[in-house]
Design a protein around this motif. Structure first.
Motif, PDB file in Angstrom:
ATOM      1  N   GLN A   1     -10.894  -2.221  -5.233  1.00 26.32           N
ATOM      2  CA  GLN A   1     -11.375  -3.139  -4.195  1.00 26.32           C
ATOM      3  C   GLN A   1     -12.896  -3.129  -4.120  1.00 26.32           C
ATOM      4  OE1 GLN A   1      -9.646  -2.354  -0.334  1.00 26.32           O
ATOM      5  NE2 GLN A   1     -11.233  -3.490   0.733  1.00 26.32           N
TER       6      GLN A   1
ATOM      7  N   ASP B   1      -6.809   2.211  -5.724  1.00 26.73           N
ATOM      8  CA  ASP B   1      -6.816   0.863  -5.138  1.00 26.73           C
ATOM      9  C   ASP B   1      -8.127   0.583  -4.417  1.00 26.73           C
ATOM     10  OD1 ASP B   1      -4.265   0.464  -6.078  1.00 26.73           O
ATOM     11  OD2 ASP B   1      -3.273   0.765  -4.145  1.00 26.73           O
ATOM     12  N   ARG B   2      -8.640   1.590  -3.685  1.00 28.43           N
ATOM     13  CA  ARG B   2      -9.911   1.386  -2.978  1.00 28.43           C
ATOM     14  C   ARG B   2     -11.063   1.238  -3.976  1.00 28.43           C
ATOM     15  NH1 ARG B   2     -12.251   1.795   2.196  1.00 28.43           N
ATOM     16  NH2 ARG B   2     -10.109   1.318   2.775  1.00 28.43           N
TER      17      ARG B   2
ATOM     18  N   ARG C   1      -1.999  -2.092 -13.427  1.00 24.70           N
ATOM     19  CA  ARG C   1      -3.227  -2.012 -12.626  1.00 24.70           C
ATOM     20  C   ARG C   1      -4.395  -1.532 -13.477  1.00 24.70           C
ATOM     21  NH1 ARG C   1      -1.792  -0.330  -6.399  1.00 24.70           N
ATOM     22  NH2 ARG C   1       0.313  -1.187  -6.317  1.00 24.70           N
TER      23      ARG C   1
ATOM     24  N   SER D   1       1.254   1.399 -12.462  1.00 24.28           N
ATOM     25  CA  SER D   1      -0.096   1.900 -12.772  1.00 24.28           C
ATOM     26  C   SER D   1      -0.647   1.322 -14.070  1.00 24.28           C
ATOM     27  CB  SER D   1      -0.086   3.423 -12.843  1.00 24.28           C
ATOM     28  OG  SER D   1       0.244   3.985 -11.596  1.00 24.28           O
TER      29      SER D   1
ATOM     30  N   VAL E   1       0.814  -1.215   0.000  1.00 26.21           N
ATOM     31  CA  VAL E   1       0.000   0.000   0.000  1.00 26.21           C
ATOM     32  C   VAL E   1       0.846   1.263   0.000  1.00 26.21           C
ATOM     33  CG1 VAL E   1      -1.662   1.326   1.365  1.00 26.21           C
ATOM     34  CG2 VAL E   1      -1.981  -1.133   1.084  1.00 26.21           C
TER      35      VAL E   1
ATOM     36  N   THR F   1      -3.029   6.793  -6.184  1.00 27.80           N
ATOM     37  CA  THR F   1      -2.917   5.336  -6.244  1.00 27.80           C
ATOM     38  C   THR F   1      -3.737   4.680  -5.141  1.00 27.80           C
ATOM     39  OG1 THR F   1      -0.703   5.436  -7.220  1.00 27.80           O
ATOM     40  CG2 THR F   1      -1.314   3.387  -6.132  1.00 27.80           C
TER      41      THR F   1
ATOM     42  N   ALA G   1     -11.516   3.329 -11.236  1.00 23.54           N
ATOM     43  CA  ALA G   1     -10.135   2.969 -10.915  1.00 23.54           C
ATOM     44  C   ALA G   1      -9.267   3.031 -12.161  1.00 23.54           C
ATOM     45  CB  ALA G   1     -10.089   1.570 -10.303  1.00 23.54           C
TER      46      ALA G   1
ATOM     47  N   SER H   1      -7.532   6.589   0.600  1.00 21.28           N
ATOM     48  CA  SER H   1      -8.327   5.598  -0.134  1.00 21.28           C
ATOM     49  C   SER H   1      -9.800   5.965  -0.160  1.00 21.28           C
ATOM     50  CB  SER H   1      -8.145   4.212   0.493  1.00 21.28           C
ATOM     51  OG  SER H   1      -8.770   4.143   1.762  1.00 21.28           O
TER      52      SER H   1
ATOM     53  N   TYR I   1      -5.793   5.125 -12.579  1.00 23.73           N
ATOM     54  CA  TYR I   1      -4.534   4.439 -12.895  1.00 23.73           C
ATOM     55  C   TYR I   1      -3.952   4.950 -14.211  1.00 23.73           C
ATOM     56  CZ  TYR I   1      -5.315   0.848  -9.276  1.00 23.73           C
ATOM     57  OH  TYR I   1      -5.493   0.179  -8.094  1.00 23.73           O
TER      58      TYR I   1
END
Length: 589
Positions: free
Chosen positions: A423, A419-420, A446, A443, A371, A415, A430, A395, A434
């Motif tokens: 998720q 990520d959140r 991702r 990135s 993280v 970032t 997202a 996040s 990214y």
């Protein structure tokens, strides 16, 4: 605009093929319906004597065990182990599940209940009509589902309770059996769909839903079934069978993480007052974001972030660490539990039990590195706590993190936010973040991972309130093989009755309650999940008009209704349905 075309055998509505080409057919099939009805009556009569005897014994067992449900023998690993019915609650507490109010609700304790509207075999009718038969048919299957749920939630700050008076949440199980087809010319098969709805007992708010399915393939070996068998059906799927089970768990985590423990108990459980309007349940397909703090932070840095997060457990842990103490291997208690909950919030999959062992320390080190891009030691101290608070804030809200941590890396903040979103299965949002990060760390990789594989044809979401055997909706896609469709069906109150996915050309059928529905259709090539569909780029979204000012599809009892997407040819029994263009934002909100 042309009128509907109706005949005794088929009512067909279609749109202009140059727009979307949606078809709605209502197939009466009088002989088919009559034949199925008589076959069902015959089967029922054959079984009636044996069913009566079985029900007598089952009712005796139910009344003897109503207050203890289906208890697990392994209370250590599953201190929940129970599946309650409305009948058991009514006998024990004098109210059904919709009116039940526990005397000492704990926000992180959940009670599993079989929905009174659930079927327990094809065309059985709701479980509330015959709870003993429901438990007789589904007993071992419900226990397996409860075990699977327990295993999934063990590592979260949530427990399955065996005491209804302790329940702050209700986990409602609802089974349905859509028709799968006929095999061998005589064997009617039914798939099984399990819908799990989590409800806050106090507010009656729906926290999260999960749908899992168990389906027959294109062919089966009919010789494996006993002679005289004419109907078969799938067993209940497990929650783990759903590809969305991780998002489901994350939704519960986000919700329970923001709740206070041990609320003041009420003297006795009471029914909801008749004058109190109970909100309609709403399908929640995505994890719920933690709401912003009720007041604006008055400080910057970690203390300002703690004001923003507004969590007493985090404040207590901060005060403990600020005194020069640490949380290391062997620690236990509430501060240790808060440390574990922080790790779970940032993506770790560990048990939140307040006992710090090797697994927690390993998760701490790997999560911190993943993280924050930095190494962590063997213990949580005030410095690493502050870094984790920064990550939890970023996040949730990148702008808040920029204001609270003005010297922090903007790329790191974006970032963490991306990520959140990933998720939470908000994959397009997202993807945009990214992509905007360019060459920062990984990135690009991702961003590529945000494009999801197409689900199989079928229901992604179902509402138990609108599931029924009284009518069917069949959706057929005639899109090219590189284009898929998402069909969203809304009830008049705005709740989602169903979301159906059709990859390329294909079809799916669901049982649906008679009534009027709004239908929206999205189509595209790149799939970003049910929450954000195909994104706004290169996709198409519409609301079907159905040749009526209110733009409603009317589902009539006793009919199979067929909706065809992208009709290539119109026949003489067709007239345009009509469709209005829709923005991606309107389609996904």
């Amino acid at each position: 605009m042309q009128d509907f075309v109706y005949s005794r055998h088929v009512l067909t509505l279609r749109t202009d093929k140059n727009f979307h080409g949606f078809t709605l057919e209502m197939l009466i099939g009088t002989g088919y319906m009559h034949g199925r009805l008589m076959k069902g009556v015959s089967r029922m009569l054959k079984r009636s004597v044996f069913r009566f005897i079985a029900c007598c014994f089952t009712l005796l067992a139910l009344f003897a065990c109503a207050s203890v449900g289906m208890a697990s023998d392994d209370s250590g690993s599953l201190r929940r182990g129970m599946v309650w019915t409305d009948a058991a609650l009514l006998q024990t507490y004098g109210v059904e599940s919709a009116a039940f109010r526990p005397s000492n609700p704990q926000p992180r304790d959940a009670l599993i209940i079989l929905s009174p509207e659930s079927e327990y075999r094809p065309s059985s009718g709701p479980a509330s009509q015959n709870p003993s038969a429901a438990l007789d048919e589904l007993g071992s299957e419900l226990y397996a589902v409860a075990e699977d749920l327990g295993a999934r939630l063990t590592g979260r700050p949530l427990s399955i309770t065996d005491d209804p008076n302790q329940a702050g949440l209700i986990i409602e199980l609802d089974a349905s059996y859509p028709y799968a087809g006929q095999y061998g010319g005589y064997l009617d098969a039914y798939n099984c769909i399990l819908t799990i709805t989590v409800i806050d007992v106090s507010t009656r708010e729906t926290i999260a839903t999960l749908s899992a399915s168990s389906e027959y393939g294109e062919s089966i070996d009919v010789s494996q079934f006993a002679e005289g068998t004419t109907v078969i059906w799938k067993k209940l799927p497990l929650p783990s069978d759903s590809p969305r089970v991780e998002a489901f768990g994350a939704a519960l985590l986000d919700y329970t993480a923001s709740t206070e423990l041990t609320p003041s108990p009420s003297p006795e459980p009471t029914a909801a007052p008749e004058s109190t309007a109970v909100p309609q349940p709403t399908d929640v397909s995505q994890p719920t974001e933690k709401p912003a703090a009720p007041t604006e932070p008055t400080k910057q840095g970690v203390e300002g972030a703690l004001q923003y997060l507004a969590n007493d457990s985090l404040n207590n842990l901060y005060a403990y660490l600020a005194g020069g103490k640490i949380i290391a291997r062997g620690a236990s208690g509430e501060n240790a539990k808060t440390f574990q909950a922080m790790l779970v919030d940032l993506g770790a999959e560990i048990k939140v039990d307040g006992q710090i062992g090797s697994q927690t320390i390993a998760a701490f080190q790997s999560t911190y590195q993943a993280v924050l891009g930095e190494s962590a030691g063997e213990a949580l101290d005030i410095q690493t706590f502050g870094a984790m608070i920064f990550a939890m804030t970023a996040s949730r809200d990148a702008d808040a993190a920029r204001a609270l941590f003005p010297d922090a890396s903007q790329e790191r903040i974006d970032t963490l936010r991306a990520d959140r979103l990933f998720q939470n299965q908000e994959y397009y949002s997202a993807y945009k973040l990214y992509t905007a990060l360019g060459a920062f760390e990984d990135s690009a990789a991702r961003a590529a991972a945000c494009v999801q594989p197409w689900p199989s044809s079928g229901a992604l979401e179902r509402s138990s309130a609108h599931r029924s055997n009284l009518a069917e909706l069949k959706v057929i896609s005639e899109y090219p093989e590189d284009t898929s469709a998402l069909v969203k069906i809304y009830a008049p109150d705005g709740t989602t009755a169903a979301s159906l996915f059709l990859p390329g050309s294909g079809e799916t059928t669901i049982g649906i309650a008679p009534g009027d529905y709004t239908v929206r259709v999205g189509s595209g090539k790149l799939w970003y999940g049910v929450a954000e569909a195909f994104g706004p780029d290169g996709a198409r979204y519409s609301t079907l008009a159905f040749n009526s000012p209110d733009k409603l599809m009317h589902i009539e009892q006793g009919y199979t209704h067929t909706l065809t997407l992208l009709v290539n040819e119109l026949d003489g029994n067709a007239s345009p349905v009509g469709a209005d263009g829709l923005t991606w934002e309107a389609f996904t909100r």
